[in-house]
Design an enzyme around this catalytic site. Structure first.
Site, PDB file in Angstrom:
ATOM      1  N   SER A  23      35.805  47.116  51.833  1.00  0.00           N
ATOM      2  CA  SER A  23      36.395  46.826  50.528  1.00  0.00           C
ATOM      3  C   SER A  23      37.860  47.259  50.464  1.00  0.00           C
ATOM      4  O   SER A  23      38.295  48.124  51.230  1.00  0.00           O
ATOM      5  CB  SER A  23      35.614  47.550  49.436  1.00  0.00           C
ATOM      6  N   PRO A  24      38.621  46.684  49.516  1.00  0.00           N
ATOM      7  CA  PRO A  24      40.007  47.112  49.334  1.00  0.00           C
ATOM      8  C   PRO A  24      40.080  48.576  48.912  1.00  0.00           C
ATOM      9  O   PRO A  24      39.270  49.034  48.100  1.00  0.00           O
ATOM     10  CB  PRO A  24      40.505  46.204  48.203  1.00  0.00           C
ATOM     11  N   CYS A  26      43.180  51.217  47.770  1.00  0.00           N
ATOM     12  CA  CYS A  26      44.598  51.529  47.575  1.00  0.00           C
ATOM     13  C   CYS A  26      44.919  52.847  48.278  1.00  0.00           C
ATOM     14  O   CYS A  26      44.265  53.858  48.018  1.00  0.00           O
ATOM     15  CB  CYS A  26      44.927  51.618  46.096  1.00  0.00           C
ATOM     16  N   GLN A 101      44.243  41.014  49.628  1.00  0.00           N
ATOM     17  CA  GLN A 101      44.035  41.031  48.180  1.00  0.00           C
ATOM     18  C   GLN A 101      45.402  40.986  47.494  1.00  0.00           C
ATOM     19  O   GLN A 101      46.259  41.839  47.732  1.00  0.00           O
ATOM     20  CB  GLN A 101      43.273  42.280  47.748  1.00  0.00           C
ATOM     21  N   TYR A 186      44.287  44.983  35.284  1.00  0.00           N
ATOM     22  CA  TYR A 186      45.579  44.557  35.801  1.00  0.00           C
ATOM     23  C   TYR A 186      46.003  43.263  35.081  1.00  0.00           C
ATOM     24  O   TYR A 186      45.344  42.813  34.152  1.00  0.00           O
ATOM     25  CB  TYR A 186      45.513  44.381  37.316  1.00  0.00           C
ATOM     26  N   ARG A 234      38.479  38.506  42.151  1.00  0.00           N
ATOM     27  CA  ARG A 234      37.846  39.750  41.701  1.00  0.00           C
ATOM     28  C   ARG A 234      37.901  39.823  40.183  1.00  0.00           C
ATOM     29  O   ARG A 234      38.967  39.667  39.591  1.00  0.00           O
ATOM     30  CB  ARG A 234      38.564  40.956  42.315  1.00  0.00           C
TER      31      ARG A 234
END
Length: 273
Positions: A23-24, A26, A101, A186, A234
């Site tokens: 998974s992404p 950060c 992403q 976001y 997403r």
């Protein structure tokens, strides 16, 4: 029998050896948005670990789209080549596919890196270091967050083109898949949730209207992305607000709308934060 987790899978022209996905995450380790040796080692190790698909962290479409000053970006040729260095290593040294992403932090931008938050979640940068924020409406993400500017149609056109440019750069950078980020509060998520979108034009009000701009961006990115490569979107499953916000039933409608707009996969994390 081979457990389903380890069976191969194909979507559009992308063939995966198994169904394990990283998974992404950060990492807040870039300078001016540029992935460097740190990211090469990070993603290279993940690709070598055996997962069939490795996501990058949210990679931003402009300097003003970043969550923090240390987030990665893909808004210039230099960023594109830095991404290419990572995908080349992954493809040469493993069978892993790489997914980029792509996102814009919107009202959650201009924050400190997490280790500097203290007791304040998503603590904003000192005022002198902040950059102007954009959102669906001039509503701060939290009580202590800077107030963003409600996007004009011109702003929307600019940000849409930035997402398209990012998708095109992702092709040059050698990514096998892209994901449009429309979750967690976001920018695109801020249009979808009524908690942050209180517009009185055709982009506010009903869920259909609130989805209008994110769907525009999705369709434009899909058109710019090669037809043989998959694209995901997403979304947030739920805003976890009593009698307000996105509900589970809304999430189903949102997922269907993005699927019709060209998304091959809908990634569904739990909530806006």
């Amino acid at each position: 029998a081979v457990p389903p987790m380890f069976l191969p899978w194909k979507i559009r022209g992308m063939a995966l050896n198994n169904r394990v996905v990283v998974s992404p995450m950060c990492m807040y380790s870039a300078t001016d948005g540029l992935p460097d040796d740190w990211h090469l080692v990070h993603y290279g190790a993940l690709a070598k670990g055996g997962a069939a698909l490795v996501y990058t962290e949210m990679t931003n479409v402009s300097p003003e789209a970043r969550i923090t000053p240390s987030c990665t970006g893909i808004w210039s040729d230099e960023h594109t080549q830095a991404g290419r260095r990572i995908t080349d290593f992954a493809h040469q040294q493993s069978s892993a596919k790489m997914a980029l992403q792509i996102g814009h932090a919107g009202p959650k931008g201009a924050t400190l890196e997490p280790w500097a938050w203290g007791d304040t979640l998503d603590a904003p940068l000192p005022e002198a270091a902040q950059w102007p924020l954009l959102s669906a409406s001039a509503i701060p993400f939290d009580s202590y967050s800077p107030v963003p500017q409600a996007m004009t149609r011109a702003d929307m056109d600019t940000v849409l083109q930035q997402h398209v440019d990012a998708a095109e750069r992702a092709v040059t950078a050698g990514f096998d898949m892209i994901e449009m980020h429309a979750a967690h509060g976001y920018l695109l998520s801020a249009f979808i949730t009524p908690l942050l979108n209180q517009r009185d034009d055709e982009y506010g009000g009903s869920l259909e209207n609130r989805l209008r701009y994110p769907l525009e961006v999705c369709r434009a990115m899909r058109a710019a992305w090669p037809t043989d490569r998959p694209m995901s979107v997403r979304i947030s499953a739920h805003d976890w607000m009593a009698d307000a916000g996105v509900t589970e039933a809304d999430a189903l409608a949102i997922a269907k709308a993005f699927s019709v707009a060209g998304a091959d996969i809908i990634t569904v994390p739990s909530r806006m934060t």
